[in-house]
Design a protein around this motif. Sequence first.
Motif, PDB file in Angstrom:
ATOM      1  N   THR A  76      32.083  41.892 -20.457  1.00 52.15           N
ATOM      2  CA  THR A  76      32.807  43.135 -20.747  1.00 52.15           C
ATOM      3  C   THR A  76      31.830  44.193 -21.268  1.00 52.15           C
ATOM      4  O   THR A  76      31.930  45.373 -20.910  1.00 52.15           O
ATOM      5  N   ASP A 149      39.551  43.886 -16.806  1.00 50.41           N
ATOM      6  CA  ASP A 149      39.044  42.767 -17.602  1.00 50.41           C
ATOM      7  C   ASP A 149      39.937  41.534 -17.425  1.00 50.41           C
ATOM      8  O   ASP A 149      41.143  41.667 -17.217  1.00 50.41           O
ATOM      9  N   GLU A 150      39.324  40.368 -17.548  1.00 52.25           N
ATOM     10  CA  GLU A 150      40.020  39.070 -17.494  1.00 52.25           C
ATOM     11  C   GLU A 150      40.792  38.916 -16.182  1.00 52.25           C
ATOM     12  O   GLU A 150      41.981  38.586 -16.155  1.00 52.25           O
ATOM     13  N   GLY A 289      39.106  37.611 -24.903  1.00 44.41           N
ATOM     14  CA  GLY A 289      38.217  38.778 -24.918  1.00 44.41           C
ATOM     15  C   GLY A 289      37.884  39.371 -26.267  1.00 44.41           C
ATOM     16  O   GLY A 289      36.965  40.173 -26.384  1.00 44.41           O
TER      17      GLY A 289
HETATM   18 MG   LIG Z   1      35.330  40.035 -22.191  1.00 41.88          MG
END
Ligand SMILES: [Mg+2]
Length: 548
Positions: A76, A149-150, A289
């Motif tokens: 990230t 993300d993810e 995250g």
């Molecule tokens: Mg992450």
Amino acid sequence: MLWRGGLERLILRSAEAKGSDIIRTAHRFFSNGLVPKEGFLEKVTDLRLPHEWFPVARSIKRRVTLHVGPTNSGKTYAALQRLREAATGVYCGPLRLLAWETADRLNASGVPCNTITGQEKRHVEKAHHTAMTIEMADTAQKYDAAVVDEIQMMASPDRGFAFTRALLGLATPELHVCGDPAAVPLVEQFCRETGDELQVKHYERLSPLKSSRQALGSLMEVRAGDCIIAFSRTQIYNIKKEIETKTRHRCCVVYGSLPQETRSRQAALFNDEDSGYDVLVASDAVGMGLNLNIRRIIFSSIYKFDGFERRMLTSSEAKQIAGRAGRFASQYPEGEVTCLEPRDLGALKYLLKQPPETITEAGLFPTFDQLQLFATRRPNWSLNRILENFAVSARLSPAFFLQDCSDMVETSRHLGDLPLPLADMYIFAISPVKSDDPASMGALYKFAQEHLAAGKVRMKRVLNAGTMKVPKTQNALSELESLHNILSLYIWLSYRLPESFDERETAEEQKGLCEMLIEQGLKVVGTPVMRKAKTRRMIPVASEQQLP
Ligand SMILES: [Mg+2]
Ligand SMILES: Nc1ncnc2c1ncn2[C@@H]1O[C@H](COP(=O)(O)OP(=O)(O)OP(=O)(O)O)[C@@H](O)[C@H]1O
């Protein structure tokens, strides 16, 4: 007849980005008594080419960078570095807490960044960047760069579609996608279908994470920087109570039904070395995250109740949660993971060692426009009936599964006797109502009823003024969480039906008060010594009898 065929093709092609006007035209067309051509419904329920739903994205030559690796490997971080450099950009993540964390990081580094989630919009002056929860992704807007993300969450039975939609639909020449290596084959396949250029970057964990040789054995052994994972609210408070009674440590808590703002503040308290709170007791709500100052993760159990059954954690869940320990650039350069009970240690080690399982299917769900078209021949059908029948008729390619919409079906059944227009019913059905909380479901019904009857939903007609105090027991805390839920629901609806739900400011004030009381309550609930509680004016949910 010919132009109608053309119209249908246009509708299907443009359904997502600029389709609503066309859909409305189609509706007028069909509602004038003209029956859709044979085969029309088959086309509406044909979901085999979802990348064609996003004409704006398809009009751009997209370069996709897929950042994959284990937790805490800087995926990230790398994507956000690129986002910072872009003139305009968007970050789409799975959790509100993560959207806020990202916006705070960007703002702190001198890149003004807005935050948008279902329940809040924070505008920052001169911002050209926005961090949002994935469901808020706007596929009609063009960005210079975007981050999803993810991405392995595409496989989530109830939220996967939001990730699929963002991956296929974000209109940007530079798309960064972060996540588990398990998602690589599917993202590769989707990029081949969309014609996007793809580069896959692999990352290694930045700081070590070791499994302990022994289980903790007793909560007496907790140390500063420990995070104990538990899977129910009661367990969380029992653990907090035991730790605070038997040791000198003080605990922050993070779990799903706690207000988001409270969760953020609890996380910040725990992260702050000087706050006096040095242990975290959390559910798997911390599992994705997030960057917290955790030295060691301790699983109080490796079994959780997932709404249907008590089951062992999956390897991916265990790794995500364990990955919160020893975050790079945090106070603890090395992470550790263990469990409370010696009997769980072998299974935990096994789960953490498993190679990632490849994801083979991504979630998909029809747009509202598609559902509306499907409903044109069945004007009297309820939303739940439309959803159930659409699901039966839908055709998907093998890379997709149809999203679980049982919550939507249940909510629209619950509102079934209210003759709401389909579009309004759809909004109520996708609202963040807690279907397992009768107070929340009851409030939604009253909201819908008032909206239908008066076109204005006055909070005081649905909620009744009363006295609220700092909760001293878990039950009182749970009631306050439920009230907070209802106020959040009102705020969520106020963004979608602003004319009816026009008391957002009041709802936000009450919600803020609620959060304050909950936070004060957290200091006493679970601790052995009760302090004298303060009393404040609040508005609890009215009972049926109190309503006019
Ligand atoms: Mg992450
Ligand atoms: N090159 C770097 N320089 C400074 N800090 C970094 C760097 N790379 C990562 N970090 C920091 O390390 C921590 C973990 O990084 P990041 O959140 O990107 O990991 P991740 O791979 O996305 O983990 P997860 O899978 O848990 O989401 C963050 O606090 C991040 O800011």
